[in-house]
Motif scaffolding. Structure first.
Motif, PDB file in Angstrom:
ATOM      1  N   LEU A   1       0.835  -1.204   0.000  1.00  0.00           N
ATOM      2  CA  LEU A   1       0.000   0.000   0.000  1.00  0.00           C
ATOM      3  C   LEU A   1       0.861   1.241   0.000  1.00  0.00           C
ATOM      4  O   LEU A   1       1.772   1.396   0.833  1.00  0.00           O
ATOM      5  CB  LEU A   1      -0.896   0.000   1.251  1.00  0.00           C
ATOM      6  CG  LEU A   1      -1.812  -1.217   1.405  1.00  0.00           C
ATOM      7  CD1 LEU A   1      -2.324  -1.319   2.831  1.00  0.00           C
ATOM      8  CD2 LEU A   1      -2.964  -1.119   0.433  1.00  0.00           C
ATOM      9  N   THR A   2       0.598   2.143  -0.951  1.00  0.00           N
ATOM     10  CA  THR A   2       1.267   3.440  -0.930  1.00  0.00           C
ATOM     11  C   THR A   2       0.721   4.244   0.245  1.00  0.00           C
ATOM     12  O   THR A   2      -0.372   3.985   0.742  1.00  0.00           O
ATOM     13  CB  THR A   2       1.026   4.213  -2.241  1.00  0.00           C
ATOM     14  OG1 THR A   2      -0.375   4.448  -2.382  1.00  0.00           O
ATOM     15  CG2 THR A   2       1.521   3.418  -3.431  1.00  0.00           C
ATOM     16  N   SER A   3       1.460   5.265   0.673  1.00  0.00           N
ATOM     17  CA  SER A   3       1.123   5.901   1.939  1.00  0.00           C
ATOM     18  C   SER A   3       0.967   7.422   1.896  1.00  0.00           C
ATOM     19  O   SER A   3       1.357   8.093   2.840  1.00  0.00           O
ATOM     20  CB  SER A   3       2.213   5.558   2.961  1.00  0.00           C
ATOM     21  OG  SER A   3       3.495   5.943   2.462  1.00  0.00           O
TER      22      SER A   3
ATOM     23  N   LEU B   1       2.374  -1.576   4.510  1.00  0.00           N
ATOM     24  CA  LEU B   1       2.478  -0.167   4.135  1.00  0.00           C
ATOM     25  C   LEU B   1       3.900   0.121   3.664  1.00  0.00           C
ATOM     26  O   LEU B   1       4.878  -0.246   4.330  1.00  0.00           O
ATOM     27  CB  LEU B   1       2.151   0.726   5.338  1.00  0.00           C
ATOM     28  CG  LEU B   1       0.683   0.890   5.706  1.00  0.00           C
ATOM     29  CD1 LEU B   1       0.552   1.541   7.079  1.00  0.00           C
ATOM     30  CD2 LEU B   1      -0.055   1.718   4.658  1.00  0.00           C
TER      31      LEU B   1
ATOM     32  N   VAL C   1     -12.210   1.473  -0.049  1.00  0.00           N
ATOM     33  CA  VAL C   1     -11.052   1.343   0.836  1.00  0.00           C
ATOM     34  C   VAL C   1     -11.305   0.270   1.892  1.00  0.00           C
ATOM     35  O   VAL C   1     -10.469  -0.611   2.130  1.00  0.00           O
ATOM     36  CB  VAL C   1     -10.735   2.697   1.507  1.00  0.00           C
ATOM     37  CG1 VAL C   1      -9.764   2.511   2.683  1.00  0.00           C
ATOM     38  CG2 VAL C   1     -10.132   3.657   0.497  1.00  0.00           C
TER      39      VAL C   1
ATOM     40  N   THR D   1     -11.343  -3.183   0.369  1.00  0.00           N
ATOM     41  CA  THR D   1      -9.999  -3.606  -0.044  1.00  0.00           C
ATOM     42  C   THR D   1      -9.167  -4.050   1.149  1.00  0.00           C
ATOM     43  O   THR D   1      -8.517  -5.108   1.110  1.00  0.00           O
ATOM     44  CB  THR D   1      -9.289  -2.460  -0.779  1.00  0.00           C
ATOM     45  OG1 THR D   1     -10.038  -2.117  -1.953  1.00  0.00           O
ATOM     46  CG2 THR D   1      -7.883  -2.860  -1.187  1.00  0.00           C
ATOM     47  N   LEU D   2      -9.188  -3.259   2.232  1.00  0.00           N
ATOM     48  CA  LEU D   2      -8.406  -3.629   3.416  1.00  0.00           C
ATOM     49  C   LEU D   2      -8.902  -4.942   4.004  1.00  0.00           C
ATOM     50  O   LEU D   2      -8.098  -5.774   4.458  1.00  0.00           O
ATOM     51  CB  LEU D   2      -8.480  -2.510   4.454  1.00  0.00           C
ATOM     52  CG  LEU D   2      -7.813  -1.185   4.064  1.00  0.00           C
ATOM     53  CD1 LEU D   2      -7.953  -0.170   5.183  1.00  0.00           C
ATOM     54  CD2 LEU D   2      -6.342  -1.393   3.715  1.00  0.00           C
TER      55      LEU D   2
ATOM     56  N   ILE E   1      -0.742  -0.904  -4.527  1.00  0.00           N
ATOM     57  CA  ILE E   1      -2.069  -0.284  -4.446  1.00  0.00           C
ATOM     58  C   ILE E   1      -1.936   1.182  -4.068  1.00  0.00           C
ATOM     59  O   ILE E   1      -1.404   1.516  -3.006  1.00  0.00           O
ATOM     60  CB  ILE E   1      -2.941  -1.018  -3.407  1.00  0.00           C
ATOM     61  CG1 ILE E   1      -3.009  -2.514  -3.737  1.00  0.00           C
ATOM     62  CG2 ILE E   1      -4.335  -0.409  -3.349  1.00  0.00           C
ATOM     63  CD1 ILE E   1      -3.630  -3.334  -2.624  1.00  0.00           C
ATOM     64  N   ASP E   2      -2.389   2.058  -4.957  1.00  0.00           N
ATOM     65  CA  ASP E   2      -2.478   3.494  -4.651  1.00  0.00           C
ATOM     66  C   ASP E   2      -3.852   3.716  -4.022  1.00  0.00           C
ATOM     67  O   ASP E   2      -4.878   3.666  -4.708  1.00  0.00           O
ATOM     68  CB  ASP E   2      -2.330   4.309  -5.943  1.00  0.00           C
ATOM     69  CG  ASP E   2      -2.338   5.804  -5.664  1.00  0.00           C
ATOM     70  OD1 ASP E   2      -2.188   6.187  -4.493  1.00  0.00           O
ATOM     71  OD2 ASP E   2      -2.521   6.592  -6.619  1.00  0.00           O
ATOM     72  N   ILE E   3      -3.868   3.970  -2.709  1.00  0.00           N
ATOM     73  CA  ILE E   3      -5.133   3.966  -1.973  1.00  0.00           C
ATOM     74  C   ILE E   3      -5.376   5.326  -1.323  1.00  0.00           C
ATOM     75  O   ILE E   3      -4.537   5.835  -0.584  1.00  0.00           O
ATOM     76  CB  ILE E   3      -5.134   2.808  -0.931  1.00  0.00           C
ATOM     77  CG1 ILE E   3      -6.473   2.725  -0.204  1.00  0.00           C
ATOM     78  CG2 ILE E   3      -3.986   2.928   0.040  1.00  0.00           C
ATOM     79  CD1 ILE E   3      -6.640   1.433   0.592  1.00  0.00           C
TER      80      ILE E   3
END
Length: 742
Positions: A136-138, A158, A273, A276-277, A290-292
């Motif tokens: 996951l992008t942050s 992350l 979101v 997905t999580l 994943i760009d979230i």
């Protein structure tokens, strides 16, 4: 530095609508005494609760005053502007930058370049690598908060890279010095919590939302509409300006964002979101980068309020990117800043309630079966069981259930309506049954209770005490008041006719029977009340048939061949001592016990001497109205005689006496000489003389009681009490003084 939480509740504005609970994705709202407060340990600072609170009870921590003080100190303040600002103002981006320079910001730098630095780091780390698990992008602090506080098992997934805001702040400190003050400006409430995270604390001093920036510019009289246009300071950005758009960070990193490619995924919006999580946590998501973003891109941030649609905002950001011609080349310091960070698993596993505990909580709001669980969501929780768990954890209150509260309110309203009806009923009874002595109050209370019941009533008392009045009061004050009230005098109907009067007869049942037969009194009273007066005089053989009626609640006509069910409330009355009648074998014992359910002995008038003045006045008014005779007053001496006379005929005798006096006396005041001789003869009898009191003493005692009762009847209105007793006001006050009643 930050004493207040990011999101807090103004308790005086909270109105128990539970909109914040319904819209909080993690239920980080604690309801206590009806007030909804934010639980900081669970809050992800997404700002949803603020935007849905119609009462503005949810407040976001304001940093504008702190920034204003920095600008007034003439210190070096570097503004870090999020690229979404192009969609937030009605002016051109360059006018906004010019107004910020006028407001006192030393430098205004764009965070978009920080996005480019972060994007390059992603590209370096993942461009040519095959992923073993979802990563996951942050850049989104709301997502970071969500994972750290509610999905701690995903913290390791992350990517440990700072957000564009932090990257830009670290670059600014490299260029302008560590002692500068940095202020981030954007649409995100969660950024206010990000700057206090242990991993990046100290990089950014304050966060202003766009709303706070507009307030600051207005306070410092810096109008973007007339400000000289200006450019960004320090560095320039191109594709980094796209990071507020969904998938913008991957675009800036040069990573493929093909919707058919599975290696790179864009997730945006609260529901997607959360789904997905959950999928990642349950191992239902394929390995991917994943760009979230919690919002639908930063252009949909909680503080970006204007009338533009999402597509219109997107177009304004894209137009600004396309027209950019960065004036400054890439700074040398860009390669020296640290872009890594750490994440912390903050969630603690909460103890879960047992099924028995959940059921107990549900029962508190009337949910005894699964069918009682409406799952309406009015409380803010998706299901009744979810709400029960929140109650267990101290986050919710059992009475937050709207259907339960409505049902409870309906019950309370019904209760108060019943109380009002009882009060009105009692007032009606008080108007019919005159008097305020202890015994008459007891009798009135009996009528009130009997009126609310359907049980059989037995009225005992001497002739003339008003048993018929009590019977009517019970009927017309109860639930059967709209039904018939049928009175039968058992002593006035010949024994041979009583059965046919009560039960009726069929055609041809006996000689002289009328054609078509006749309905009896019990059938006439169906749905209402039958009043059996002088039941002690009922023939013995009829008593057995009456017993059957009371037991079976059905009658049979004379000459009939089938029973007829009846719904009749029975009120019986007698002046006889039924227990003595039973001993003399003139009244059935079993019938007596059937009648003696609710019973009262109505007191004779001689035991209520203090009520006689008020009763006399009431009877005079009634007689004068009925017979159209002029009203008259009763002298003080006459009232004293009335109060001492035993009235063997009770109220009926008093009423007859007054009717005679009102018709015969020509004067306006009824005096002693108008009274019949037997009243005085009784007063002077040995029964009274044997008491050892003089006539004056006896008269004074009665007079004092009469004055006290008159004051009670008029609620201590002395003028009305004097009028009620037929006394001049000065005479009345003299008597009050004589009897120590002032």
């Amino acid at each position: 530095m930050f004493a207040l939480p990011v999101v807090r509740t103004e308790s005086n504005l909270c109105k128990r609508c539970y909109a914040c609970v319904r819209n909080c994705p993690v239920k980080a709202i604690k309801v206590e005494d009806g007030q909804a407060s934010v639980t900081e340990a669970s809050c992800i600072t997404c700002g949803a609760c603020k935007n849905v609170c119609s009462q503005q009870a949810k407040q976001i921590r304001r940093d504008v005053d702190n920034v204003r003080q920095l600008l007034e100190k003439d210190s070096t303040v570097v503004a870090l502007m999020a690229p979404a600002f192009a969609a937030a103002f009605d002016y051109t981006p360059y006018q906004v930058l010019g107004a910020m320079k006028e407001a006192g910001f030393s430098q205004v730098c764009e965070v978009a370049y920080g996005a480019e630095l972060v994007a390059r780091e992603y590209n370096r780390m993942f461009a040519d690598k095959r992923l073993a698990e979802p990563l996951l992008t942050s850049p989104c602090p709301a997502v970071i908060n969500l994972i750290e506080k509610h999905y701690p098992r995903l913290v390791s997934q992350l990517i440990p890279v700072v957000s564009p805001m932090v990257a830009a702040a670290r670059l600014a400190r490299k260029i302008y010095g560590e002692r500068i003050n940095t202020v981030f400006i954007g649409p995100c409430v969660a950024k206010k919590s990000e700057i206090t995270h242990p991993s990046v604390s100290g990089d950014v001093d304050y966060v202003l939302t766009f709303s706070e920036l507009k307030e600051l510019l207005s306070d410092r009289n810096c109008n973007p509409g007339i400000a000289a246009p200006a450019e960004f300071d320090g560095w320039g950005a191109t594709l980094g300006g796209a990071f507020p758009l969904a998938g913008g960070l991957l675009k800036a990193a040069g990573l493929q964002n093909d919707i058919l490619a599975e290696q790179f995924v864009v997730v945006e919006g609260r529901q997607e979101v959360m789904e997905t999580l959950h999928a990642i946590e349950t191992k239902q998501f394929s390995p991917a980068l994943i760009d979230i973003l919690y919002c639908r891109g930063c252009i949909d941030g909680p503080d970006l309020h204007n009338s533009l649609s999402l597509n219109q905002r997107k177009k304004k950001v894209i137009d600004f990117i396309r027209q950019r011609r960065p004036a400054v080349k890439e700074p040398l310091e860009a390669g020296k800043i640290k872009l890594s960070r750490k994440f912390i698993a903050l969630a603690q596993k909460a103890l879960q309630p047992s099924e028995h505990e959940i059921r107990d909580i549900l029962k508190a709001t009337g949910k005894f079966n699964v069918s009682d669980e409406l799952n309406c969501g009015a409380c803010g929780y998706d299901t009744c069981r979810d709400k029960a768990k929140a109650v267990y954890h101290g986050l919710a209150e059992a009475n937050m259930c709207l259907p339960f509260l409505l049902h409870k309110s309906e019950q309370e309203i019904a209760h108060y309506r019943q109380e009002i009806q009882l009060m009105e009923t009692f007032q009606g009874i008080s108007q019919q049954i005159i008097g305020d002595s202890k015994k008459i109050k007891t009798a009135k209370n009996f009528v009130l209770k009997a009126a609310q019941s359907a049980s059989t009533v037995l009225l005992l008392g001497e002739s003339g005490t008003g048993k018929g009045l009590f019977a009517r009061a019970i009927h017309f004050s109860g639930n059967r008041k709209d039904g018939p009230f049928i009175k039968v005098n058992c002593s006035a109907i010949p024994e041979t006719l009583l059965e046919s009067e009560l039960f009726g007869y069929e055609e041809g049942s006996f000689t002289g029977a009328q054609k078509g037969g006749k309905i009896g009194k019990f059938e006439l009273a169906n749905g209402g009340t039958i009043f059996l007066d002088e039941i002690g005089d009922m023939p013995f053989n009829m008593q057995a048939k009456m017993l059957r009626v009371l037991q079976e609640r059905e009658i049979e006509r004379i000459g009939g061949h089938h029973s007829i069910p009846i719904d009749v409330r029975v009120i019986a009355a007698t002046n006889r001592d039924l227990r003595e009648e039973i001993k003399a074998n003139r009244f059935r014992e079993d019938l007596y016990y059937r009648l003696d359910v609710l019973s009262i002995s109505i007191p004779p008038l001689r035991e209520m001497a203090s009520d006689i003045p008020v009763l006399t006045q009431s009877l005079i008014e009634r007689i004068c109205k009925k017979h159209h005779v002029p009203p008259k007053k009763v002298s003080e001496e006459v009232m004293g005689v009335f109060c001492r006379y035993p009235w063997p005929g009770n109220v009926r005798e008093l009423e007859n006496m007054l009717e005679r006096l009102l018709n015969l006396v020509e004067e306006d005041i009824i005096n002693i000489d108008h009274l019949p001789a037997h009243l005085w003869q009784h007063i002077q009898s040995s029964r009274y003389l044997a008491s050892g009191h003089s006539l004056d003493n006896m008269t004074s005692e009665v007079e004092r009681d009469a004055i006290i009762n008159a004051l009670k009847a008029t609620k201590n209105n002395r003028s009305k009490a004097a009028k009620l007793l037929g006394l001049h006001r000065s005479t009345f006050y003299e008597k009050l003084k004589r009897y120590d009643l002032l």
